[in-house]
Design a protein around this motif. Structure first.
Motif, PDB file in Angstrom:
ATOM      1  N   ALA A  52       0.849  -1.198   0.000  1.00 31.97           N
ATOM      2  CA  ALA A  52       0.000   0.000   0.000  1.00 31.97           C
ATOM      3  C   ALA A  52       0.879   1.240   0.000  1.00 31.97           C
ATOM      4  N   ARG A  53       0.376   2.287  -0.652  1.00 28.90           N
ATOM      5  CA  ARG A  53       1.071   3.572  -0.669  1.00 28.90           C
ATOM      6  C   ARG A  53       0.065   4.640  -1.061  1.00 28.90           C
ATOM      7  N   LEU A  54       0.564   5.865  -1.285  1.00 30.69           N
ATOM      8  CA  LEU A  54      -0.302   6.962  -1.689  1.00 30.69           C
ATOM      9  C   LEU A  54      -0.282   7.125  -3.207  1.00 30.69           C
ATOM     10  N   ALA A  55      -1.405   7.514  -3.767  1.00 26.17           N
ATOM     11  CA  ALA A  55      -1.528   7.650  -5.215  1.00 26.17           C
ATOM     12  C   ALA A  55      -0.739   8.841  -5.741  1.00 26.17           C
ATOM     13  N   SER A  56      -0.150   8.667  -6.924  1.00 25.26           N
ATOM     14  CA  SER A  56       0.488   9.780  -7.610  1.00 25.26           C
ATOM     15  C   SER A  56      -0.608  10.614  -8.265  1.00 25.26           C
ATOM     16  N   ALA A  78      -5.110   6.575  -0.591  1.00 24.33           N
ATOM     17  CA  ALA A  78      -4.460   5.271  -0.461  1.00 24.33           C
ATOM     18  C   ALA A  78      -4.763   4.385  -1.671  1.00 24.33           C
ATOM     19  N   VAL A  79      -3.729   3.730  -2.184  1.00 20.82           N
ATOM     20  CA  VAL A  79      -3.903   2.761  -3.254  1.00 20.82           C
ATOM     21  C   VAL A  79      -3.233   1.458  -2.846  1.00 20.82           C
ATOM     22  N   LEU A  80      -3.719   0.373  -3.428  1.00 21.84           N
ATOM     23  CA  LEU A  80      -3.153  -0.950  -3.192  1.00 21.84           C
ATOM     24  C   LEU A  80      -2.367  -1.342  -4.439  1.00 21.84           C
ATOM     25  N   THR A  81      -1.120  -1.723  -4.260  1.00 20.59           N
ATOM     26  CA  THR A  81      -0.303  -2.122  -5.401  1.00 20.59           C
ATOM     27  C   THR A  81      -0.185  -3.643  -5.436  1.00 20.59           C
ATOM     28  N   SER A  82      -0.158  -4.180  -6.643  1.00 22.48           N
ATOM     29  CA  SER A  82      -0.038  -5.620  -6.838  1.00 22.48           C
ATOM     30  C   SER A  82       1.014  -5.878  -7.900  1.00 22.48           C
ATOM     31  N   ASP A  83       2.048  -6.613  -7.557  1.00 25.40           N
ATOM     32  CA  ASP A  83       3.077  -7.025  -8.511  1.00 25.40           C
ATOM     33  C   ASP A  83       2.895  -8.520  -8.730  1.00 25.40           C
ATOM     34  N   ALA A  84       2.368  -8.880  -9.913  1.00 24.67           N
ATOM     35  CA  ALA A  84       1.977 -10.258 -10.156  1.00 24.67           C
ATOM     36  C   ALA A  84       2.763 -10.883 -11.304  1.00 24.67           C
ATOM     37  N   LEU A  85       2.972 -12.181 -11.205  1.00 24.79           N
ATOM     38  CA  LEU A  85       3.668 -12.947 -12.232  1.00 24.79           C
ATOM     39  C   LEU A  85       2.760 -14.084 -12.667  1.00 24.79           C
ATOM     40  N   ASP A  86       2.468 -14.142 -13.975  1.00 25.01           N
ATOM     41  CA  ASP A  86       1.647 -15.209 -14.537  1.00 25.01           C
ATOM     42  C   ASP A  86       2.529 -16.177 -15.302  1.00 25.01           C
ATOM     43  N   SER A  92       0.135  -3.554 -10.949  1.00 21.28           N
ATOM     44  CA  SER A  92      -1.160  -2.886 -10.900  1.00 21.28           C
ATOM     45  C   SER A  92      -1.278  -1.940  -9.719  1.00 21.28           C
ATOM     46  N   VAL A  93      -2.144  -0.946  -9.877  1.00 21.62           N
ATOM     47  CA  VAL A  93      -2.486  -0.013  -8.808  1.00 21.62           C
ATOM     48  C   VAL A  93      -4.004   0.037  -8.721  1.00 21.62           C
ATOM     49  N   PHE A  94      -4.544  -0.290  -7.558  1.00 18.68           N
ATOM     50  CA  PHE A  94      -5.986  -0.312  -7.358  1.00 18.68           C
ATOM     51  C   PHE A  94      -6.413   0.795  -6.392  1.00 18.68           C
ATOM     52  N   ALA A  95      -7.580   1.373  -6.654  1.00 16.67           N
ATOM     53  CA  ALA A  95      -8.148   2.358  -5.732  1.00 16.67           C
ATOM     54  C   ALA A  95      -8.490   1.644  -4.430  1.00 16.67           C
ATOM     55  N   GLY A  96      -7.770   1.979  -3.373  1.00 21.33           N
ATOM     56  CA  GLY A  96      -7.921   1.262  -2.111  1.00 21.33           C
ATOM     57  C   GLY A  96      -9.337   1.243  -1.564  1.00 21.33           C
ATOM     58  N   LYS A  97     -10.050   2.355  -1.699  1.00 20.17           N
ATOM     59  CA  LYS A  97     -11.384   2.429  -1.112  1.00 20.17           C
ATOM     60  C   LYS A  97     -12.428   1.678  -1.927  1.00 20.17           C
TER      61      LYS A  97
END
Length: 249
Positions: free
Chosen positions: A194-198, A212-220, A233-238
């Motif tokens: 988690a971090r703050l949005a740019s 607040a945003v939720l970040t996801s670093d994913a490997l498929d 990815s960056v998701f809107a935390g709320k």
């Protein structure tokens, strides 16, 4: 204000801010205020209920703690949209996730370019450092509301024209892979933080700068675990609720 009683206490012994909060919560649940709507200002509500505006602000804080509203300086108190459940498991598909909940998903490719692969990306993909990679930026919406943006990294040599294919697929990675002959793939790993949005992220997701945003670093990977795709990815935390499931079949 009830004569002979403090500002924060009603005649029934209950606190005034709690009665105001309950009334507003009921209005939200009944659909009188929809997600994104701005509640009346504290001054107007204070006059309506005959209390001090600080009492109304306490009611707003209580609603915010319950996740029903978001209080922002300069924008007032806005009704919060319900959080979208997003399952993280062996197989991850935004359209499948939201489709199961009856929520329509759409997406768009915002930009794409071929880049010289950084060491961190090439290592994850099992490629030599400096390999040409696609860097494709996308935006995803659920029910018309922006929920996430991300950058996808894939081998250009293995997936030629992937930028065009992904655009034609409405930014669906699953559909794009199928068009490339990959019928199935799995999530090999997901790292959440988690971090703050740019400012750019806030504009794309239509949230407040610094929210607040939720970040996801994913490997498929392919079913045999050969890595093929990275998405940061960056998701809107709320707006999101991550549901972690066992990584089984």
């Amino acid at each position: 204000m009830t004569p002979g009683l403090p500002d924060n206490q009603g005649a029934d012994g209950g606190t005034a801010w709690r009665r105001i909060a309950d009334a507003l919560a009921a209005s939200i649940e009944q659909g009188e205020y929809e997600p994104g709507d701005t509640l009346p200002a504290s001054v107007a509500l204070a006059e309506r209920y005959g209390v001090h505006r600080h009492t109304v602000r306490q009611a707003f804080r209580h609603l915010a703690e319950r996740g029903l509203v978001t209080v922002s300086r300069g924008r007032g108190t806005q009704v919060t949209a319900p959080r979208f459940p997003y399952k993280l498991g062996r197989r991850v598909s935004m359209r499948t996730n939201f489709g199961a909940a009856g929520i329509a998903v759409s997406g768009a490719v915002l930009a794409s370019e071929v880049v010289v692969g950084k060491a961190e990306h090439c290592m994850l993909l099992g490629l030599p450092v400096g390999t040409s990679l696609w860097a494709i930026e996308t935006l995803s919406r659920a029910g018309g509301t922006p929920v996430g943006t991300g950058i996808h990294y894939l081998s250009v040599a293995r997936f030629p024209r992937f930028d065009e294919i992904l655009t034609e697929a409405g930014s669906s990675i699953t559909a794009a892979f199928k068009a490339c002959g990959i019928a199935d793939y799995v999530r090999r790993s997901t790292r959440l933080a988690a971090r703050l949005a740019s400012e750019r992220e806030a504009a794309l997701l239509r949230i407040e700068p610094g929210a607040a945003v939720l970040t996801s670093d994913a490997l498929d990977a392919l079913p045999d675990l050969t890595p093929i795709h990275i998405v940061n990815s960056v998701f809107a935390g709320k707006r999101m609720e991550m549901v972690v499931e066992p990584f089984g079949d």
